[in-house]
Design a protein around this motif. Sequence first.
Motif, PDB file in Angstrom:
ATOM      1  N   CYS A 168      22.369 -24.530  -3.238  1.00 44.04           N
ATOM      2  CA  CYS A 168      21.155 -24.488  -2.411  1.00 44.04           C
ATOM      3  C   CYS A 168      20.246 -25.671  -2.714  1.00 44.04           C
ATOM      4  O   CYS A 168      19.661 -26.272  -1.800  1.00 44.04           O
ATOM      5  CB  CYS A 168      20.409 -23.179  -2.643  1.00 44.04           C
ATOM      6  SG  CYS A 168      21.219 -21.714  -1.960  1.00 44.04           S
ATOM      7  N   SER A 188      18.977 -28.636  -0.203  1.00 41.82           N
ATOM      8  CA  SER A 188      17.548 -28.922  -0.074  1.00 41.82           C
ATOM      9  C   SER A 188      17.258 -30.395  -0.360  1.00 41.82           C
ATOM     10  O   SER A 188      16.495 -31.048   0.352  1.00 41.82           O
ATOM     11  CB  SER A 188      16.750 -28.032  -1.031  1.00 41.82           C
ATOM     12  OG  SER A 188      15.365 -28.293  -0.944  1.00 41.82           O
ATOM     13  N   TYR A 189      17.900 -30.932  -1.390  1.00 42.06           N
ATOM     14  CA  TYR A 189      17.689 -32.329  -1.769  1.00 42.06           C
ATOM     15  C   TYR A 189      18.129 -33.287  -0.670  1.00 42.06           C
ATOM     16  O   TYR A 189      17.413 -34.231  -0.319  1.00 42.06           O
ATOM     17  CB  TYR A 189      18.447 -32.626  -3.062  1.00 42.06           C
ATOM     18  CG  TYR A 189      18.445 -34.076  -3.457  1.00 42.06           C
ATOM     19  CD1 TYR A 189      17.294 -34.679  -3.960  1.00 42.06           C
ATOM     20  CD2 TYR A 189      19.589 -34.868  -3.323  1.00 42.06           C
ATOM     21  CE1 TYR A 189      17.284 -36.025  -4.319  1.00 42.06           C
ATOM     22  CE2 TYR A 189      19.595 -36.201  -3.676  1.00 42.06           C
ATOM     23  CZ  TYR A 189      18.433 -36.777  -4.158  1.00 42.06           C
ATOM     24  OH  TYR A 189      18.423 -38.108  -4.514  1.00 42.06           O
ATOM     25  N   SER A 195      18.357 -32.839   2.513  1.00 43.84           N
ATOM     26  CA  SER A 195      17.434 -32.777   3.644  1.00 43.84           C
ATOM     27  C   SER A 195      16.108 -33.448   3.305  1.00 43.84           C
ATOM     28  O   SER A 195      15.527 -34.175   4.115  1.00 43.84           O
ATOM     29  CB  SER A 195      17.223 -31.311   4.030  1.00 43.84           C
ATOM     30  OG  SER A 195      16.383 -31.195   5.144  1.00 43.84           O
ATOM     31  N   ALA A 196      15.617 -33.209   2.089  1.00 36.31           N
ATOM     32  CA  ALA A 196      14.320 -33.765   1.681  1.00 36.31           C
ATOM     33  C   ALA A 196      14.368 -35.284   1.575  1.00 36.31           C
ATOM     34  O   ALA A 196      13.418 -35.981   1.970  1.00 36.31           O
ATOM     35  CB  ALA A 196      13.892 -33.152   0.351  1.00 36.31           C
ATOM     36  N   CYS A 217      14.456 -26.150  -4.766  1.00 31.94           N
ATOM     37  CA  CYS A 217      14.276 -25.802  -3.355  1.00 31.94           C
ATOM     38  C   CYS A 217      12.803 -25.771  -2.966  1.00 31.94           C
ATOM     39  O   CYS A 217      12.436 -26.159  -1.851  1.00 31.94           O
ATOM     40  CB  CYS A 217      14.936 -24.457  -3.055  1.00 31.94           C
ATOM     41  SG  CYS A 217      16.743 -24.530  -3.021  1.00 31.94           S
ATOM     42  N   GLY A 256      11.858 -29.309  -2.505  1.00 35.62           N
ATOM     43  CA  GLY A 256      12.361 -29.796  -1.225  1.00 35.62           C
ATOM     44  C   GLY A 256      11.486 -29.350  -0.072  1.00 35.62           C
ATOM     45  O   GLY A 256      11.188 -30.132   0.845  1.00 35.62           O
ATOM     46  N   GLN A 257      11.079 -28.102  -0.118  1.00 33.86           N
ATOM     47  CA  GLN A 257      10.177 -27.587   0.908  1.00 33.86           C
ATOM     48  C   GLN A 257       8.846 -28.328   0.880  1.00 33.86           C
ATOM     49  O   GLN A 257       8.283 -28.682   1.930  1.00 33.86           O
ATOM     50  CB  GLN A 257       9.958 -26.089   0.682  1.00 33.86           C
ATOM     51  CG  GLN A 257       9.110 -25.413   1.747  1.00 33.86           C
ATOM     52  CD  GLN A 257       8.889 -23.939   1.444  1.00 33.86           C
ATOM     53  OE1 GLN A 257       8.683 -23.556   0.297  1.00 33.86           O
ATOM     54  NE2 GLN A 257       8.923 -23.107   2.480  1.00 33.86           N
ATOM     55  N   GLY A 261       8.017 -27.967   6.070  1.00 35.19           N
ATOM     56  CA  GLY A 261       8.873 -27.201   5.174  1.00 35.19           C
ATOM     57  C   GLY A 261       8.706 -25.708   5.327  1.00 35.19           C
ATOM     58  O   GLY A 261       9.574 -24.937   4.904  1.00 35.19           O
ATOM     59  N   GLN A 286      14.360 -25.622   5.229  1.00 32.77           N
ATOM     60  CA  GLN A 286      13.918 -25.516   3.838  1.00 32.77           C
ATOM     61  C   GLN A 286      13.430 -24.111   3.484  1.00 32.77           C
ATOM     62  O   GLN A 286      13.691 -23.621   2.390  1.00 32.77           O
ATOM     63  CB  GLN A 286      12.820 -26.548   3.561  1.00 32.77           C
ATOM     64  CG  GLN A 286      13.296 -27.986   3.553  1.00 32.77           C
ATOM     65  CD  GLN A 286      14.096 -28.356   2.311  1.00 32.77           C
ATOM     66  OE1 GLN A 286      14.279 -27.541   1.409  1.00 32.77           O
ATOM     67  NE2 GLN A 286      14.581 -29.585   2.256  1.00 32.77           N
ATOM     68  N   LEU A 289      16.371 -21.917   2.633  1.00 35.47           N
ATOM     69  CA  LEU A 289      16.946 -22.200   1.318  1.00 35.47           C
ATOM     70  C   LEU A 289      16.122 -21.561   0.208  1.00 35.47           C
ATOM     71  O   LEU A 289      16.676 -21.024  -0.758  1.00 35.47           O
ATOM     72  CB  LEU A 289      17.060 -23.710   1.105  1.00 35.47           C
ATOM     73  CG  LEU A 289      18.146 -24.406   1.926  1.00 35.47           C
ATOM     74  CD1 LEU A 289      17.965 -25.909   1.892  1.00 35.47           C
ATOM     75  CD2 LEU A 289      19.533 -24.018   1.414  1.00 35.47           C
TER      76      LEU A 289
END
Length: 590
Positions: A307, A311-312, A314-315, A410, A413-414, A421, A428, A431
């Motif tokens: 997860c 997240s990483y 996408s971020a 996560c 990332g959000q 996010g 995000q 996740l």
Amino acid sequence: MPEFNAPLRDMRFVLHDVFQAPSLWARLPALAETVDADTADAILEEAAKVTGGLIAPLNRSGDEEGAQWVDGDVRTPTGFREAYATYTEGGWVGLSGNPNYGGMGMPKMLAVAFEEMLYAAGSSFALYSALSSGACLAIDAHASEDLKTTYLPPMYEGRWAGSMCLTEAHAGTDLGIIRTRAEPQADGSYKVTGSKIFITGGEQDLTENIIHLVLAKLPDAPAGPKGISLFLVPKVMVNADGSLGARNAVSCGSIEHKMGIKASATCVMNFDGATGYLIGEVNKGLAAMFTMMNYERLSIGIQGIGCAEASYQSAVSYARERIQSRAATGPVNHGKVADPIIVHADVRRMLLTMKALNEGGRAFACYVGQQLDLAKYAEDASERQNAEALVALLTPVAKAFFTDTGLESCVHGQQVFGGHGYIREWGQEQLVRDVRIAQIYEGTNGIQALDLLGRKVVANGGAALRLFAAEVRDFAHAHESPYRERLIEALERLEAVSGWLLEQAKSEPNAVGAASVEYLHLFGYVAYAYMWARMAAVAQSKQGEDEAFYGGKLATAEFFFARLLPRTLSLEASIRAGSQPLYGLAAEQF
């Protein structure tokens, strides 16, 4: 919709360069003719296609639709059945299964990389086969030859699934007080009666049969955990020729409505005199089930890494494209009104924290997988015993630290996305919801911490810890690197705290419980420091071959040692504060 692309470059780096897995496999006769570097790479490449192209596109829609319960039947979300059929055709359920019964026999070092991809692509989807793999492991290790021959081949094929039925409404961690009963029958079978809750994949429409592994007690069983036996209870009875017969007295009473993993059916399972078969010995069921539970604990730990990796990815993509404000050192993006947010220190702090924790976790998962392979396949008895000791010591660390840091990543990332996010379309927030359960199920992280400190360190006087520490110290002294002194300093902090706790535990009953969570985190950061020192040593030797990749490794290693490893200082201070601050309030004062 965010995409997932398996981090194959990093996985190959860890597997081939850091741990030199092909050389290890070549010296283990059981693996030498099964897998080599080319085979491993081919499996990873195909796994990346399956997870990124087949499973990841169902993650958001599966979350929104969720699993549905109608009159005892469970319907998985649209697309799951078709995807699962394609998935099982590839043999993925039996990837590390026993070849004697149709498994592929791949090493755990390779399987952990696949599991990370699977959880990153879709945790809900991953859980259906993860429970099957764990059930197969327990059956293979403890069941009779007849049960193995009957049940393992169709489970490895994915035609049948598995579930793990432990928890009851009044009995979660304390399994010794379960009420499910098993009555012996004249034909050697048992009638199992009771109700279990929180059963992942207890009912679904993906497979034609579900094989439940159920903890229950015989009428004359001793009280407590010493009276637990393990039973194999099929959803549909199996005829002598292997074909399916009548429905067993097993039913799904409902499914839970949850914070996350909504496409995974979490079931209430009722056993009403269902026919079951003993696995292993009478009253030794908990030990047999722990074979499965330890597998699942590592697997669920990897859910945290998966997860966090999703997240990483996408971020990072968002941070490179989203423009807001100017860099503190002056404009970077001269052609636009603002700079991409990846120039800002706080965004870089979050992304680097994610990267350092994810890659450290990936290496540590491979390391634990290596110990599992040695424990299973090494010919030398002392090598097997040392590996078994390390597996016992490190499994609770892997489960809890992977998932605690997975949630942290996560959330970072959000946060990189700001308000976006919190919006569903970016993925995000899902996740964050999906990874949160990983700290709870398969033994809460607080229980993992108690297991680590109480059973794996204090109970044996720190013997397994000394084994791990000796390996870390030998590596540090054998390799010149800028991280050697900081690694040794962190290791000595862990050893000193461990020694202090061993003394405290002799006279203070609450010492272990009060320190356990902080101790597990301290252990986790030291373990990651060992992983980062090993990765940095390889990166330094290869930097000229690929500056972008290896230079990035070294920069991330420096961030870990400079900004994350110092967390051990505050953890040590918290541990040494002792148990008294936790007991300053009476219960009614809370």
